[in-house]
Scaffold this active site. Structure first.
Site, mmCIF file in Angstrom:
data_model
loop_
_atom_site.group_PDB
_atom_site.id
_atom_site.type_symbol
_atom_site.label_atom_id
_atom_site.label_comp_id
_atom_site.label_asym_id
_atom_site.label_seq_id
_atom_site.Cartn_x
_atom_site.Cartn_y
_atom_site.Cartn_z
ATOM 1 N N GLU A 240 0.817 -1.214 0.000
ATOM 2 C CA GLU A 240 0.000 0.000 0.000
ATOM 3 C C GLU A 240 0.851 1.264 0.000
ATOM 4 O O GLU A 240 1.598 1.508 0.961
ATOM 5 C CB GLU A 240 -0.915 0.029 1.223
ATOM 6 N N ASP B 65 -5.492 2.781 -1.978
ATOM 7 C CA ASP B 65 -6.283 3.565 -1.015
ATOM 8 C C ASP B 65 -6.600 4.908 -1.680
ATOM 9 O O ASP B 65 -5.703 5.739 -1.859
ATOM 10 C CB ASP B 65 -5.459 3.746 0.271
ATOM 11 N N GLN C 154 -9.448 1.082 -0.684
ATOM 12 C CA GLN C 154 -9.972 1.661 0.550
ATOM 13 C C GLN C 154 -10.437 3.085 0.252
ATOM 14 O O GLN C 154 -9.991 3.704 -0.728
ATOM 15 C CB GLN C 154 -8.906 1.651 1.653
ATOM 16 N N GLU D 289 -12.269 3.018 5.363
ATOM 17 C CA GLU D 289 -11.172 3.249 6.306
ATOM 18 C C GLU D 289 -11.049 4.750 6.567
ATOM 19 O O GLU D 289 -10.232 5.454 5.949
ATOM 20 C CB GLU D 289 -9.862 2.724 5.721
#
Ligand SMILES: O=C(O)[C@@H](O)C(=O)CO
Ligand SMILES: [Mg+2]
Length: 261
Positions: A143, A178, A204, A240
């Site tokens: 990530e 993300d 996310q 998140e």
């Protein structure tokens, strides 16, 4: 229709961690994810997943001393044995919870080291980890994270991921995309997702600025969810974010999209 996973490391902060599974299920989530629960009995985690009919969508490899501010050890030259021991621990918890993907946090660049040297440590560790997770039937993800939220974090952009993945040369190294971090770092969210979709195993969401729920900032999440559907993305979408004022009260974005029972 996107499938949403509640990231219970950030959602339901008003509840003890082990009570967040029930809260997520009660709000209609079909999966949970979290930073890590290595202090919990894996059987207890599995029991909660089963009790509330939840899928374990993701968690991170052991990432060092979280309370002390560590955010991964994969790039640390003096933590290589600890990182590699963490593979077995992550596999143990993934098998126990039925989780088929684990994220590797690269870590905050330690002082006194050249970033290139740290990236070589990360690459070597990922070369070691990727086949071992593959043997266990578990995807390994990496990530990129923005340095406003985590100053000094080593992997920040999709181009960082692509450079590292091309050096690791193993097909079991996927991108954890993300949208919040990517908005902060580089923008161009939907085209970048589409260009890298074959390598993206998990996404996310949070809004920017503030990292609160979708609809509180500048990111057009309804358009992103439609784009995920049109692109045939079948992974989980991890919620998140820091709830602005109570997790359940802030789920209007989710109620428009969740699959009715
Ligand atoms: O985006 C994040 O912060 C998380 O996905 C994570 O695992 C590191 O905290
Ligand atoms: Mg994230």
């Amino acid at each position: 229709m996107p499938r949403f996973s509640a990231n219970i490391s950030m959602l339901y902060p008003e509840l003890p961690f082990m009570e967040r599974f029930a809260a997520a299920a009660a709000d209609g989530f079909k999966a949970v994810e979290y930073v890590g629960a290595y202090d919990q009995d894996p059987a207890a985690l599995k029991a909660l997943l089963d009790e509330h009919a939840l899928t374990q969508a993701l968690f991170n490899m052991p990432a060092g001393n979280w309370a002390a501010g560590e955010r991964g050890i994969a790039c640390h030259p003096d933590r290589i044995p600890e990182f590699r021991q963490g593979i077995g621990r992550a596999v143990e918890y993934a098998k126990a919870t039925g989780c088929d993907q684990v994220n590797c946090l690269a870590g905050i660049a330690p002082q006194g080291y050249d970033r290139t040297a740290l990236e070589l440590v990360l690459i070597d560790n990922l070369r070691y980890a990727a086949p071992r997770f593959a043997d266990a039937g578990i995807k390994l993800l990496l990530e990129p994270i923005n340095t406003r939220d985590i100053p000094g974090f080593l992997v920040n952009s999709t181009s960082d991921y692509e450079r590292i993945a091309s050096a690791v040369k193993h097909d079991n190294l996927y991108l954890q995309y993300d949208f919040y971090h990517m908005q902060v770092v580089q923008g161009d969210l939907i085209p970048t997702f589409l260009a890298l979709q074959p390598r993206i195993a998990h996404v996310q969401i949070a809004d920017n600025p503030g990292r609160n729920e979708p609809g509180t900032g500048e990111i057009n999440y309804p358009n992103i969810f439609r784009a995920l559907d049109e692109a045939g993305y079948t992974g989980w979408v991890g919620a998140e974010y820091k709830p602005k004022a109570g997790t359940s009260q802030g789920l209007s974005w989710f109620n428009d999209w969740k699959v009715s029972p």
